[in-house]
Motif scaffolding. Structure first.
Motif, PDB file in Angstrom:
ATOM      1  N   ASP A 128       0.835  -1.204   0.000  1.00 35.95           N
ATOM      2  CA  ASP A 128       0.000   0.000   0.000  1.00 35.95           C
ATOM      3  C   ASP A 128       0.872   1.258   0.000  1.00 35.95           C
ATOM      4  O   ASP A 128       0.688   2.153  -0.831  1.00 35.95           O
ATOM      5  N   THR A 129       1.803   1.341   0.917  1.00 31.47           N
ATOM      6  CA  THR A 129       2.692   2.505   0.960  1.00 31.47           C
ATOM      7  C   THR A 129       3.878   2.358   0.017  1.00 31.47           C
ATOM      8  O   THR A 129       4.560   3.336  -0.270  1.00 31.47           O
ATOM      9  N   LYS A 130       4.134   1.111  -0.414  1.00 26.88           N
ATOM     10  CA  LYS A 130       5.288   0.781  -1.247  1.00 26.88           C
ATOM     11  C   LYS A 130       6.610   1.131  -0.551  1.00 26.88           C
ATOM     12  O   LYS A 130       7.592   1.520  -1.193  1.00 26.88           O
ATOM     13  N   LEU A 131       6.619   0.942   0.775  1.00 29.19           N
ATOM     14  CA  LEU A 131       7.810   1.184   1.575  1.00 29.19           C
ATOM     15  C   LEU A 131       8.213  -0.086   2.309  1.00 29.19           C
ATOM     16  O   LEU A 131       7.373  -0.918   2.664  1.00 29.19           O
ATOM     17  N   PHE A 132       9.523  -0.219   2.559  1.00 29.69           N
ATOM     18  CA  PHE A 132      10.047  -1.242   3.452  1.00 29.69           C
ATOM     19  C   PHE A 132      10.272  -0.624   4.827  1.00 29.69           C
ATOM     20  O   PHE A 132      10.690   0.543   4.933  1.00 29.69           O
ATOM     21  N   TYR A 133      10.011  -1.419   5.854  1.00 22.81           N
ATOM     22  CA  TYR A 133      10.189  -0.965   7.231  1.00 22.81           C
ATOM     23  C   TYR A 133      11.304  -1.806   7.849  1.00 22.81           C
ATOM     24  O   TYR A 133      11.125  -2.988   8.123  1.00 22.81           O
ATOM     25  N   VAL A 134      12.461  -1.155   8.020  1.00 17.41           N
ATOM     26  CA  VAL A 134      13.704  -1.853   8.338  1.00 17.41           C
ATOM     27  C   VAL A 134      14.106  -1.580   9.789  1.00 17.41           C
ATOM     28  O   VAL A 134      14.387  -0.423  10.145  1.00 17.41           O
ATOM     29  N   PRO A 135      14.178  -2.602  10.643  1.00 13.36           N
ATOM     30  CA  PRO A 135      14.649  -2.412  12.019  1.00 13.36           C
ATOM     31  C   PRO A 135      16.174  -2.359  12.049  1.00 13.36           C
ATOM     32  O   PRO A 135      16.854  -3.385  12.052  1.00 13.36           O
ATOM     33  N   ALA A 136      16.712  -1.150  12.049  1.00 15.68           N
ATOM     34  CA  ALA A 136      18.141  -0.928  11.870  1.00 15.68           C
ATOM     35  C   ALA A 136      18.811  -0.577  13.195  1.00 15.68           C
ATOM     36  O   ALA A 136      18.150  -0.265  14.192  1.00 15.68           O
ATOM     37  N   ASN A 137      20.151  -0.611  13.179  1.00 16.25           N
ATOM     38  CA  ASN A 137      20.938  -0.214  14.345  1.00 16.25           C
ATOM     39  C   ASN A 137      22.136   0.621  13.910  1.00 16.25           C
ATOM     40  O   ASN A 137      22.795   0.318  12.912  1.00 16.25           O
ATOM     41  N   GLU A 138      22.372   1.676  14.687  1.00 12.62           N
ATOM     42  CA  GLU A 138      23.466   2.611  14.411  1.00 12.62           C
ATOM     43  C   GLU A 138      24.574   2.368  15.440  1.00 12.62           C
ATOM     44  O   GLU A 138      24.467   2.813  16.593  1.00 12.62           O
ATOM     45  N   TRP A 139      25.602   1.638  15.040  1.00 18.63           N
ATOM     46  CA  TRP A 139      26.719   1.365  15.936  1.00 18.63           C
ATOM     47  C   TRP A 139      27.957   1.022  15.123  1.00 18.63           C
ATOM     48  O   TRP A 139      27.892   0.728  13.929  1.00 18.63           O
ATOM     49  N   GLY A 140      29.100   1.067  15.786  1.00 16.03           N
ATOM     50  CA  GLY A 140      30.353   0.725  15.137  1.00 16.03           C
ATOM     51  C   GLY A 140      31.162  -0.194  16.030  1.00 16.03           C
ATOM     52  O   GLY A 140      30.706  -0.638  17.092  1.00 16.03           O
ATOM     53  N   MET A 141      32.408  -0.466  15.604  1.00 14.42           N
ATOM     54  CA  MET A 141      33.244  -1.387  16.390  1.00 14.42           C
ATOM     55  C   MET A 141      34.718  -1.100  16.164  1.00 14.42           C
ATOM     56  O   MET A 141      35.147  -0.744  15.069  1.00 14.42           O
ATOM     57  N   ASP A 142      35.476  -1.266  17.232  1.00 12.29           N
ATOM     58  CA  ASP A 142      36.919  -1.425  17.096  1.00 12.29           C
ATOM     59  C   ASP A 142      37.160  -2.884  16.723  1.00 12.29           C
ATOM     60  O   ASP A 142      36.664  -3.792  17.401  1.00 12.29           O
ATOM     61  N   ILE A 143      37.918  -3.135  15.657  1.00 19.44           N
ATOM     62  CA  ILE A 143      38.165  -4.508  15.222  1.00 19.44           C
ATOM     63  C   ILE A 143      39.604  -4.655  14.750  1.00 19.44           C
ATOM     64  O   ILE A 143      40.147  -3.758  14.085  1.00 19.44           O
ATOM     65  N   HIS A 144      40.220  -5.761  15.130  1.00 21.19           N
ATOM     66  CA  HIS A 144      41.571  -6.077  14.667  1.00 21.19           C
ATOM     67  C   HIS A 144      41.637  -7.552  14.306  1.00 21.19           C
ATOM     68  O   HIS A 144      40.803  -8.359  14.736  1.00 21.19           O
ATOM     69  N   ASN A 145      42.608  -7.920  13.496  1.00 19.23           N
ATOM     70  CA  ASN A 145      42.809  -9.308  13.083  1.00 19.23           C
ATOM     71  C   ASN A 145      43.900  -9.978  13.900  1.00 19.23           C
ATOM     72  O   ASN A 145      44.827  -9.332  14.383  1.00 19.23           O
ATOM     73  N   GLU A 146      43.769 -11.311  14.005  1.00 21.08           N
ATOM     74  CA  GLU A 146      44.733 -12.140  14.724  1.00 21.08           C
ATOM     75  C   GLU A 146      44.984 -13.407  13.910  1.00 21.08           C
ATOM     76  O   GLU A 146      44.121 -13.811  13.118  1.00 21.08           O
ATOM     77  N   PRO A 147      46.103 -14.069  14.099  1.00 17.25           N
ATOM     78  CA  PRO A 147      46.300 -15.375  13.458  1.00 17.25           C
ATOM     79  C   PRO A 147      45.331 -16.392  14.054  1.00 17.25           C
ATOM     80  O   PRO A 147      44.951 -16.302  15.222  1.00 17.25           O
ATOM     81  N   VAL A 148      44.933 -17.371  13.269  1.00 23.55           N
ATOM     82  CA  VAL A 148      44.038 -18.415  13.762  1.00 23.55           C
ATOM     83  C   VAL A 148      44.238 -19.673  12.933  1.00 23.55           C
ATOM     84  O   VAL A 148      44.582 -19.609  11.743  1.00 23.55           O
ATOM     85  N   THR A 149      44.025 -20.820  13.543  1.00 19.41           N
ATOM     86  CA  THR A 149      44.119 -22.112  12.868  1.00 19.41           C
ATOM     87  C   THR A 149      42.822 -22.870  13.096  1.00 19.41           C
ATOM     88  O   THR A 149      42.272 -22.862  14.206  1.00 19.41           O
ATOM     89  N   TYR A 150      42.340 -23.543  12.056  1.00 21.42           N
ATOM     90  CA  TYR A 150      41.075 -24.280  12.189  1.00 21.42           C
ATOM     91  C   TYR A 150      41.249 -25.499  13.085  1.00 21.42           C
ATOM     92  O   TYR A 150      42.217 -26.251  12.978  1.00 21.42           O
ATOM     93  N   LYS A 151      40.291 -25.693  13.985  1.00 18.83           N
ATOM     94  CA  LYS A 151      40.188 -26.881  14.805  1.00 18.83           C
ATOM     95  C   LYS A 151      38.717 -27.217  14.943  1.00 18.83           C
ATOM     96  O   LYS A 151      37.913 -26.360  15.312  1.00 18.83           O
ATOM     97  N   LYS A 152      38.336 -28.437  14.631  1.00 21.61           N
ATOM     98  CA  LYS A 152      36.936 -28.837  14.653  1.00 21.61           C
ATOM     99  C   LYS A 152      36.299 -28.535  16.010  1.00 21.61           C
ATOM    100  O   LYS A 152      36.833 -28.884  17.056  1.00 21.61           O
ATOM    101  N   GLY A 153      35.165 -27.839  15.952  1.00 23.37           N
ATOM    102  CA  GLY A 153      34.407 -27.538  17.156  1.00 23.37           C
ATOM    103  C   GLY A 153      34.905 -26.357  17.947  1.00 23.37           C
ATOM    104  O   GLY A 153      34.347 -26.035  19.006  1.00 23.37           O
ATOM    105  N   ALA A 154      35.944 -25.662  17.460  1.00 26.95           N
ATOM    106  CA  ALA A 154      36.483 -24.492  18.146  1.00 26.95           C
ATOM    107  C   ALA A 154      36.145 -23.233  17.350  1.00 26.95           C
ATOM    108  O   ALA A 154      35.992 -23.277  16.125  1.00 26.95           O
ATOM    109  N   ALA A 155      36.046 -22.114  18.052  1.00 30.87           N
ATOM    110  CA  ALA A 155      35.784 -20.842  17.379  1.00 30.87           C
ATOM    111  C   ALA A 155      36.881 -20.550  16.361  1.00 30.87           C
ATOM    112  O   ALA A 155      38.062 -20.739  16.643  1.00 30.87           O
ATOM    113  N   TYR A 156      36.469 -20.091  15.182  1.00 33.37           N
ATOM    114  CA  TYR A 156      37.389 -19.889  14.058  1.00 33.37           C
ATOM    115  C   TYR A 156      37.210 -18.456  13.571  1.00 33.37           C
ATOM    116  O   TYR A 156      36.584 -18.209  12.544  1.00 33.37           O
TER     117      TYR A 156
END
Length: 590
Positions: free
Chosen positions: A425-453
């Motif tokens: 009817d209005t031809k609009l989308f209603y989007v539940p959005a969030n305004e935020w950011g993050m400090d992010i850095h990378n680290e070395p990692v190795t795959y292991k089954k069942g562990a956070a990767y």
């Protein structure tokens, strides 16, 4: 007088409690019922109020003039100590509501009284590995069954009348990081009858995403389609085709643990006979380990329901370095005569694509202060800001921590699991959005089954003092924000819109709200006692319009939210199913 009986399942170590209440006769839910769900008003038999996912109801009894009188009809507690994030959309058929809860539970409820008819508690093993709370986002109805997934990566079909287990299928090994939280999708198949389409959760554990279709009557697998290039699908128990081309956009063997989890489920468009599914982040998060586009992570994929073949794919964030995922729902709609789909990505851009071929139409920001990309180019690819990609740990002095950046949006996204709505009817989308950011850095990692990767460290921070959540009305024809409703806490629940130009949504503060769909003016609010992180529904019964929503704070924000989590630490958990209607004298006057 109510009597209770225990039903022991022969096919799974689970328990169902059945209460013999006086309830209406229950007809089977046919595939025709499912395909017509968007236009029928006396039931809700799909997640999304229709397979296209518009979350629109043509009902008009509750309108701008009387919504202020909306009042509780009944409320039911989900009970016990299992009060964690309640993210499910209820389903309604023949006077019975079906709703899932945290810790893989499911109820059948009499909608006239709010009384429990039966309850099923899935027996979860020790060692499950859900990344983002013990949530469940809903069930599916088909024929005489109600079907849902569990945190130990199983798919369970129950008898709608009794709650007794009909069949159980293992999706994958939960010890490897697999789980399942989405509402299954039911689609038609000429060759196999109704199919139950599911994805997989576990992208943070180096699993490989896929989409699968099973026969609704017995759960037998029909086809499987991996979402990372180089992996081979199956059809009718035999290898089918490879997804993409091995080695095209992944270095070395990293495609073998490439992520791309399909954890939010999908939608289906009967007009094109296509299933639309989003594929999540590539693994690990450290993008310097996997140069290239890393297809088909962070993508929207269109799949043939008969064969599981990919008909088209569109990648929103090639070589994702911020965990922007790509799973957000794909909603079919008509754009000035064009068969289109829209999706609001975690990366902060709102995309419109051709429904038949995935052709890029537009990509515009729906959140503010985006830093990782300057814009979406005319070719549909992001124009990266190279200074806003987290640094390579190999370039650091000790090789353990790359240069940190402040990126917007945060990895929880401009929009996350909370589904948007579209009004024809209005031809609009209603989007539940969030305004935020993050400090992010990378680290070395190795795959292991069942562990956070991951291979990353991060802290989420607000970017405005007065709000994080922002419900936005987006014009898909122009990409412009027509209006914004600001909320202090993040928005984590879905949206509903109606034929009377109302928009319903909930807040972490516990308020279910109704806004004017044309200008965003608040018309009604009711506090449910705990944060709302679920989408509301509406339906009609015996001439009255009802609105229902689950209340129960939880989900990813309090677990992963960094400084934002501290701002909502005082919010109470809970588990209540609320149902509202107008007083009869008001409803009768319409």
């Amino acid at each position: 007088m109510m009597t209770a009986k225990w039903l022991a399942s022969a096919s799974a170590p689970a328990l169902a409690l059945a209460l013999t209440l006086s309830t209406p006769a229950r007809a089977d839910v046919s595939i025709e019922d499912i395909l017509k769900d968007a236009t029928t008003t006396n039931d809700v038999v799909t997640s999304g109020l229709g397979t296209q996912g518009q979350r629109y109801s043509p009902l008009k009894t509750i309108d701008k003039d009387n919504v202020s009188q909306l009042a509780p009809a009944w409320a039911m507690s989900l009970g016990g100590e299992k009060m964690r994030g309640q993210q499910a959309q209820p389903l309604v058929k023949d006077g019975v509501m079906y709703v899932t809860g945290s810790y893989s539970r499911l109820w059948a409820i009499d909608v006239k009284t709010g009384h429990e008819i039966w309850q099923y508690d899935h027996r979860l093993p020790e060692g499950i590995l859900p990344c983002c709370d013990v949530v469940n986002r809903g069930a599916a109805l088909i024929n005489d069954k109600v079907i849902f997934g569990t945190l130990d990566a199983k798919l369970v079909a129950l008898d709608r009348k009794t709650g007794k287990v009909v069949w159980t299928k293992e999706i994958d090994d939960f010890k490897g990081g697999y789980s399942y939280t989405a509402a299954p999708l039911i689609v038609p198949s000429k060759a196999h009858g109704p199919l139950v389409v599911t994805g997989v959760s576990g992208g943070e554990f180096g699993i490989v995403g896929r989409v699968e279709a099973r026969k609704a009557d017995n759960g037998d697998l029909v086809w499987s389609r991996p979402t990372i290039e180089g992996h081979v699908g199956t059809l009718d128990g035999k290898p089918s085709t490879m997804t993409g081309k091995k080695g095209e956009s992944w270095p070395g063997d990293l495609w073998k643990t490439g992520g791309g989890a399909t954890w939010l489920g999908g939608t289906y468009d009967p007009e094109t006979n296509l299933i639309f599914v989003g594929a999540g982040n590539p693994a690990p998060w450290n993008s310097h380990m996997r140069p290239g586009d890393n297809k088909w992570s962070c993508s929207r994929i269109a799949i043939d329901p008969e064969t599981g073949e990919i008909k088209w794919g569109y990648q929103t964030t090639p070589n994702d370095g911020w965990d922007f995922d790509g799973v957000n729902e794909v909603v079919s709609f008509d754009l000035n005569g064009t068969k289109a789909v829209a999706t609001a990505d975690r990366n902060g851009f709102f995309y419109v694509l051709g429904r038949e071929d995935g052709k890029f139409i537009s990509g515009t920001p729906f959140v503010e202060k985006i830093t990782w990309a300057k814009e979406i180019g005319k070719d549909g690819r992001p124009v990266y800001n190279p200074d806003n990609r987290p640094g390579n740990p190999k370039d650091s002095k000790d090789g353990k921590k790359g240069e940190s950046v402040f990126a917007v949006p945060s990895f929880l996204g401009g929009k996350n699991q909370q589904p948007m709505a579209y009004s024809p009817d209005t031809k609009l989308f209603y989007v539940p959005a969030n305004e935020w950011g993050m400090d992010i850095h990378n680290e070395p990692v190795t795959y292991k089954k069942g562990a956070a990767y991951l291979g990353a460290g991060f802290t989420i921070k607000p970017i405005f003092e007065d709000h994080i959540g922002a419900l936005k009305a987006v014009d898909p024809a122009t990409g412009k924000i027509v209006w914004t409703y600001k909320n202090r806490a993040p928005l984590w629940g879905g949206v509903l819109t109606t034929g009377s130009n109302l928009v319903f949504f909930g807040t972490p503060e516990g308020d279910l709200k109704a806004l004017d769909a044309t200008d965003g003016k608040e018309l009604w609010s009711f506090n449910t006692g705990s944060g709302i992180v679920a989408p509301p529904i509406t339906w009609e019964q015996d001439g009255e319009q009802f609105v229902s929503v689950l209340s129960g704070w939880g989900g990813a924000v309090p677990l992963w939210g960094g400084e934002v989590a501290k701002t909502v630490a005082n919010l109470n958990q809970g588990g209540m199913l609320w149902t509202f209607k107008l007083p009869k004298k008001l409803a009768a006057a319409q």
